[in-house]
Enzyme design. Sequence first.
Site, PDB file in Angstrom:
ATOM      1  N   LYS A 152       0.845  -1.200   0.000  1.00  0.00           N
ATOM      2  CA  LYS A 152       0.000   0.000   0.000  1.00  0.00           C
ATOM      3  C   LYS A 152       0.882   1.252   0.000  1.00  0.00           C
ATOM      4  CE  LYS A 152      -3.512   2.349   2.709  1.00  0.00           C
ATOM      5  NZ  LYS A 152      -4.468   2.322   3.803  1.00  0.00           N
ATOM      6  N   GLU A 200      10.528  -4.596   4.704  1.00  0.00           N
ATOM      7  CA  GLU A 200      10.670  -6.001   4.286  1.00  0.00           C
ATOM      8  C   GLU A 200      10.299  -6.170   2.814  1.00  0.00           C
ATOM      9  OE1 GLU A 200       8.994  -4.797   6.874  1.00  0.00           O
ATOM     10  OE2 GLU A 200       8.830  -6.233   8.528  1.00  0.00           O
ATOM     11  N   GLY A 253      -4.907  -1.702   4.944  1.00  0.00           N
ATOM     12  CA  GLY A 253      -4.087  -2.826   4.485  1.00  0.00           C
ATOM     13  C   GLY A 253      -4.736  -4.168   4.754  1.00  0.00           C
ATOM     14  N   ARG A 254      -5.211  -4.374   5.980  1.00  0.00           N
ATOM     15  CA  ARG A 254      -5.781  -5.679   6.348  1.00  0.00           C
ATOM     16  C   ARG A 254      -7.173  -5.891   5.750  1.00  0.00           C
ATOM     17  NH1 ARG A 254      -4.917  -2.259  10.392  1.00  0.00           N
ATOM     18  NH2 ARG A 254      -6.618  -1.449  11.665  1.00  0.00           N
ATOM     19  N   GLU A 297      -5.024  -6.491  14.785  1.00  0.00           N
ATOM     20  CA  GLU A 297      -4.492  -5.174  14.403  1.00  0.00           C
ATOM     21  C   GLU A 297      -5.608  -4.130  14.476  1.00  0.00           C
ATOM     22  OE1 GLU A 297      -0.926  -4.623  11.557  1.00  0.00           O
ATOM     23  OE2 GLU A 297      -2.615  -3.995  10.341  1.00  0.00           O
ATOM     24  N   HIS A 347      -5.604 -32.694  17.846  1.00  0.00           N
ATOM     25  CA  HIS A 347      -4.437 -33.462  18.297  1.00  0.00           C
ATOM     26  C   HIS A 347      -3.329 -32.538  18.768  1.00  0.00           C
ATOM     27  CE1 HIS A 347      -6.155 -37.215  16.790  1.00  0.00           C
ATOM     28  NE2 HIS A 347      -6.684 -36.445  15.862  1.00  0.00           N
ATOM     29  N   LYS A 396       9.193  -0.657  14.467  1.00  0.00           N
ATOM     30  CA  LYS A 396       9.830  -0.322  13.184  1.00  0.00           C
ATOM     31  C   LYS A 396      10.915   0.734  13.402  1.00  0.00           C
ATOM     32  CE  LYS A 396       5.710  -0.965  10.240  1.00  0.00           C
ATOM     33  NZ  LYS A 396       4.745  -0.274   9.399  1.00  0.00           N
TER      34      LYS A 396
HETATM   35  O1  LIG Z   1       1.068  -2.730   2.259  1.00  0.00           O
HETATM   36  P1  LIG Z   1       2.164  -2.122   3.047  1.00  0.00           P
HETATM   37  O2  LIG Z   1       2.150  -0.628   3.012  1.00  0.00           O
HETATM   38  O3  LIG Z   1       3.506  -2.670   2.591  1.00  0.00           O
HETATM   39  O4  LIG Z   1       1.984  -2.518   4.559  1.00  0.00           O
HETATM   40  C1  LIG Z   1       2.021  -3.842   5.001  1.00  0.00           C
HETATM   41  C2  LIG Z   1       1.461  -4.010   6.375  1.00  0.00           C
HETATM   42  O5  LIG Z   1       2.190  -3.240   7.312  1.00  0.00           O
HETATM   43  C3  LIG Z   1       1.324  -2.716   8.319  1.00  0.00           C
HETATM   44  O6  LIG Z   1       1.209  -1.349   8.128  1.00  0.00           O
HETATM   45  C4  LIG Z   1       1.862  -2.927   9.691  1.00  0.00           C
HETATM   46  O7  LIG Z   1       2.266  -4.215   9.947  1.00  0.00           O
HETATM   47  C5  LIG Z   1      -0.006  -3.416   8.062  1.00  0.00           C
HETATM   48  O8  LIG Z   1      -1.079  -2.708   8.533  1.00  0.00           O
HETATM   49  C6  LIG Z   1       0.040  -3.565   6.584  1.00  0.00           C
HETATM   50  O9  LIG Z   1      -0.904  -4.498   6.152  1.00  0.00           O
END
Ligand SMILES: O=P(O)(O)OC[C@H]1O[C@](O)(CO)[C@@H](O)[C@@H]1O
Length: 560
Positions: free
Chosen positions: A214, A220, A274-275, A361, A392, A517
């Site tokens: 987003k 990462e 995002g979620r 979240e 199990h 972060k």
């Molecule tokens: O889509 P992006 O901006 O890479 O963010 C990834 C994820 O990082 C967060 O901002 C935090 O973990 C989530 O809310 C989001 O889904």
Amino acid sequence: MASSTALICDTEAWKDLKGHVEDINKTHLRDLMSDANRCQSMMMEFDGLFLDYSRQRATIETMDKLLKLAKAAQLAEKISRMFSGDHINSTENRSVLHAALRAPKDAVIKADGKNVVPEVWNVLDKIKDFSEKIRSGSWVGATGKPLKDVVAVGIGGSFLGPLFVHTAIQTDPEALESAKGRQLRFLANIDPVDVARNINGLNPETTLVVVVSKTFTTAETMLNARTLREWITTALGASAVAKHMVAVSTNLALVEKFGIDPNNAFAFWDWVGGRYSVCSAVGVLPLSLQYGFSVVEKFLKGASSIDQHFQSTPFEKNIPVLLGLLSVWNVSFLGYPARAILPYSQALEKFAPHIQQVSMESNGKGVSIDGLPLPYETGEIDFGEPGTNGQHSFYQLIHQGRVIPCDFIGIVKSQQPVYLKGEVVSNHDELMSNFFAQPDALAYGKTPEQLQKENVSENLIPHKTFSGNRPSLSLLLPELTAYSVGQLLAIYEHRVAVQGFVWGINSFDQWGVELGKVLATQVRKQLHSSRTQGTALEGFNYSTTTLLKRYLETSSEPQI
Ligand SMILES: O=P(O)(O)OC[C@H]1O[C@](O)(CO)[C@@H](O)[C@@H]1O
């Protein structure tokens, strides 16, 4: 509530429910379950889905009081504000309109006075067109070969939802057929092991990388995207990026800066959290590449069906509302901090991990939407595994240890039925026998008297006793298709929103992920300067300094 800054716990409806706990504590599910009228009133059906919440520790009176709580929380107004595009995500000053992502083409849903549905469909049409080109082989890679494999790079909401839907439909006969000869993989973790696993067996010549972020700033995802860009350019040259990398983002300027052609970028909007983004290009692009747009469109339609139900059905028959209220009851009144999500379906193995983000979240907050510290807990600890595997593993604790309200999710028709001649039942019936048995085991338990009648030796009776009275609900889906996966997703998304609306929190921000972060940035800088200039560790506490020292001294990381 009298004023916007009042807390829900100060209302009469909340206090009334607090008092009502005493009444419920005098009941046992064994007795509640013997009241057929009560049970009947706690079952409902919508668009093929069947919900039975009779095994909740609730009476008809409880439900009545919960509906009063919904009124006190102005739930109807809050739902309507969400669908009207009001900036209910006030700390980010944004609308919350994921429902618009799956709205029919002729729907009108406005954000800041503008109907967003045409924009949504522009992107959906672009995805349809692009995925058809890739799937038909009319779009080829740098060496002229069709792209049959896709690696979607993204994390959190840019990963968990798409992975859940992919896993849920991949054995559905229609989806299976349409994905023949193709692979869809997800690279999320920055752990280089995840890169190795994801590119293992793939050929850059026939691979398309979809970078999903987003913000297009997530550390990462960006490092993983650069790693796969390197993998592609090393094999095929720098110009191959144009044919082998596309992006999904709200930040198209950064997509271009990264080196991806803006024509190969698929937009979404800041009113999609995002979620809550799996129905945007975040999920629709990778899934359409794998299964074709027509399959994914069914998923959107399933979600849309629940959106309409949620928006227009009276609360006493409204599935997400009822489920949300019951979760509030379990957490805030009965004091159960966790919820187990137990699909009796291997295809739903990634459902609990997705809902963990959607729920935790969203609702793991410590202050009200107006910033007041909350004198009550919000959110619950979500976890789960498909049945029967979970049985199990952790069910011992659920049966005789802590009380954990359980969501049992069952499917009537298996995606892949098996019946072996001579067996007592089909494999799916065997699975479903457990789906039907577990809720009763939890609700009824087993008394010492029953054990005595079975001549169980005295010393074992305490160990073999099950207290019962452990709440659960059962959701039965007719089959697991793209459509019903969409329904399931939207039920849980809206249920989480209902909980947040009642608790009076902002379920649509996530400030709690920021601090870690920031601290990681400090460590990253230190690792860089220690490795390149031998700089001494500075600015960390004794514990972190000791750990970092040990890591730097003993690590075999390649030196920069
Ligand atoms: O889509 P992006 O901006 O890479 O963010 C990834 C994820 O990082 C967060 O901002 C935090 O973990 C989530 O809310 C989001 O889904």
